[in-house]
Design an enzyme around this catalytic site. Structure first.
Site, mmCIF file in Angstrom:
data_model
loop_
_atom_site.group_PDB
_atom_site.id
_atom_site.type_symbol
_atom_site.label_atom_id
_atom_site.label_comp_id
_atom_site.label_asym_id
_atom_site.label_seq_id
_atom_site.Cartn_x
_atom_site.Cartn_y
_atom_site.Cartn_z
ATOM 1 N N ASP A 141 -7.945 -3.982 -0.872
ATOM 2 C CA ASP A 141 -8.467 -4.140 -2.293
ATOM 3 C C ASP A 141 -8.257 -5.579 -2.634
ATOM 4 O OD1 ASP A 141 -8.702 -1.265 -2.617
ATOM 5 O OD2 ASP A 141 -6.449 -1.000 -2.754
ATOM 6 N N HIS A 176 0.981 -1.201 0.125
ATOM 7 C CA HIS A 176 -0.013 -0.051 0.057
ATOM 8 C C HIS A 176 0.864 1.102 0.179
ATOM 9 C CE1 HIS A 176 -3.136 2.879 1.321
ATOM 10 N NE2 HIS A 176 -3.917 1.994 0.840
#
Length: 428
Positions: A363, A306
């Site tokens: 995600d 991330h």
């Protein structure tokens, strides 16, 4: 004596105050830099620039911490429902029972959409991307509620907050139903927020539909985890547009458009597209792990690591449990999801990924859940937007109440210097 930062420029020394947030974050206040020095700063992408102070969300990427209004995301996802978290973000405190009941009741009363909105919606082709449709419909709500830009008292703003929270899921399900060639479903106000959405998405007029509680619980968690994430691209867009005193609908419409971008809201869609590509290539998990580790190979594992979190994404720990529960409850046999599980297990035990802290992020797991529910990939970002809506509203409201000046970034011009105008007949 308060701390200051010194800048030496062209032989002159300047001092600028250092401000500190409630979590000991520090920033150099350069709001008077240009006025005092004639210079500005350059920070492409605003990676080192704070555009505002905010009391809504605290994020520590190094430690993997995410809190809404001081409450740990882990506690909220486990113990609260989405509308309670929405209330917290928008109004600053968790609601008591009376406040919660009133909030839910007001939202429930506004779930129906004006039938004239259908005329606008029907004008879109069946293959129109749902995010473009959503941005347009939310913007159109300004026309249906003109008082949204003519009255600025909090009672009036509250009504529009309720309308947007209520109608947004209804509009989202219109997009899905149209893509499937199905008639739309009207809201069922006896259902809770998540269950009502699932009913509008998946119920058919020819048969009974029962909401699976495991699925509804997973959706509740997903929406909470996406509800706000500090000053990201779409949130900053909402605030920038709102700084011009644009109304709520126009500002949120702009945020939807920003979220639509593949570098922002499309990450979970990219995960599924990657998994499908691996499946088409024979489903070799180890092959693609090796490709990801090869610095000369352009392949990148989507849904791992991330930009902000340099540790494990705290949201991923929570949603992994929901993903496991959904897959077990639905008993889905899907080779793409089998590949996802293989990648997850291998990466979590591979020293290369462990050392670099390339863990599955939110995600990765949200894409798995949405696929398991039968939600098409072009609706993934719409699901993201439903969750992010209360955060956008809270950020818009905070900016409005702060009285912050209109956003107006500076630039350094790099084009042509002054030159003479040349008549058409003399141009080469």
């Amino acid at each position: 004596m308060s701390e200051t930062a010194k800048l030496i420029l062209e032989g002159k020394e300047y001092e600028f105050p250092v401000i500190e947030g409630s979590e000991q974050e520090k920033a150099i206040d350069i709001s008077k830099l240009r006025g005092q020095t004639g210079h500005i700063t350059i920070d492409p992408g605003f990676k080192n620039t704070g555009s505002t102070t905010s009391a809504i969300t605290y994020l520590d990427g190094e430690e993997g911490i995410l809190r809404y209004r001081g409450y740990a995301i882990e506690d909220l996802a486990e113990k609260a429902d989405f509308l309670a978290v929405a209330y917290l973000l928008i109004y600053g405190e968790l609601p008591n029972q009376t406040e919660y009941d009133n909030f839910v009741s007001k939202i429930t009363r506004h779930t129906m959409v004006n039938e004239d909105m259908r005329k606008i919606f029907d004008g879109f082709p069946v293959n129109a991307h749902p995010m473009g449709v959503m941005s347009s419909l939310v913007s159109a709500m300004s026309g249906f509620y003109p008082e949204s830009y003519s009255k600025n008292d909090m009672d009036n703003i509250d009504v529009h907050i309720m309308r947007l929270m209520a109608k947004f899921p209804t509009l989202a399900t219109w997009c899905y139903k149209k893509s499937q060639g199905h008639p739309i479903n009207y809201p069922q106000n006896k259902l809770d927020y998540c269950s009502n959405f699932l009913h509008m998405m998946f119920a058919l007029p020819v048969e009974e539909y029962e909401v699976n509680p495991v699925v509804s619980k997973a959706l509740n968690s997903l929406l909470i985890l996406h509800a706000d994430h500090e000053q990201n691209c779409s949130t900053s867009t909402v605030r920038l547009v709102g700084s011009s005193q644009a109304n709520l609908y126009s500002s949120i419409s702009a945020g939807i458009s920003a979220l639509w971008g593949p570098l922002h809201g499309g990450a979970n869609q990219a995960v599924i597209e990657m998994l499908e590509a691996i499946k088409e290539d024979g489903g070799g998990v180890q092959k693609y792990l090796d490709k990801a580790k090869d610095k000369n190979d352009p392949f990148r594992l989507m849904g791992f690591g991330h930009r902000v979190y340099k540790n494990f994404d705290p949201r991923a720990r929570i949603i992994k449990k929901s993903a496991d529960e959904v897959l077990e409850a639905l008993g889905i046999d899907d080779p793409v999801l089998d590949i996802a599980r293989g990648l997850e297990e291998a990466a979590l035990n591979d020293e290369y990924f462990i050392q670099r802290k390339l863990y599955p992020n939110v995600d990765f797991y949200s894409g798995i859940i949405y696929r398991a529910l039968g939600i098409p990939v072009n609706m993934f970002t719409v699901m993201f937007a439903i969750g992010r809506l209360p955060g956008w509203i809270a950020q818009w409201l905070e900016l409005r109440e702060s009285g912050q000046a209109i956003g107006r970034p500076r630039q350094i011009y790099t084009g042509e210097t002054a030159r003479e105008f040349v008549e058409m007949s003399k141009r080469k």
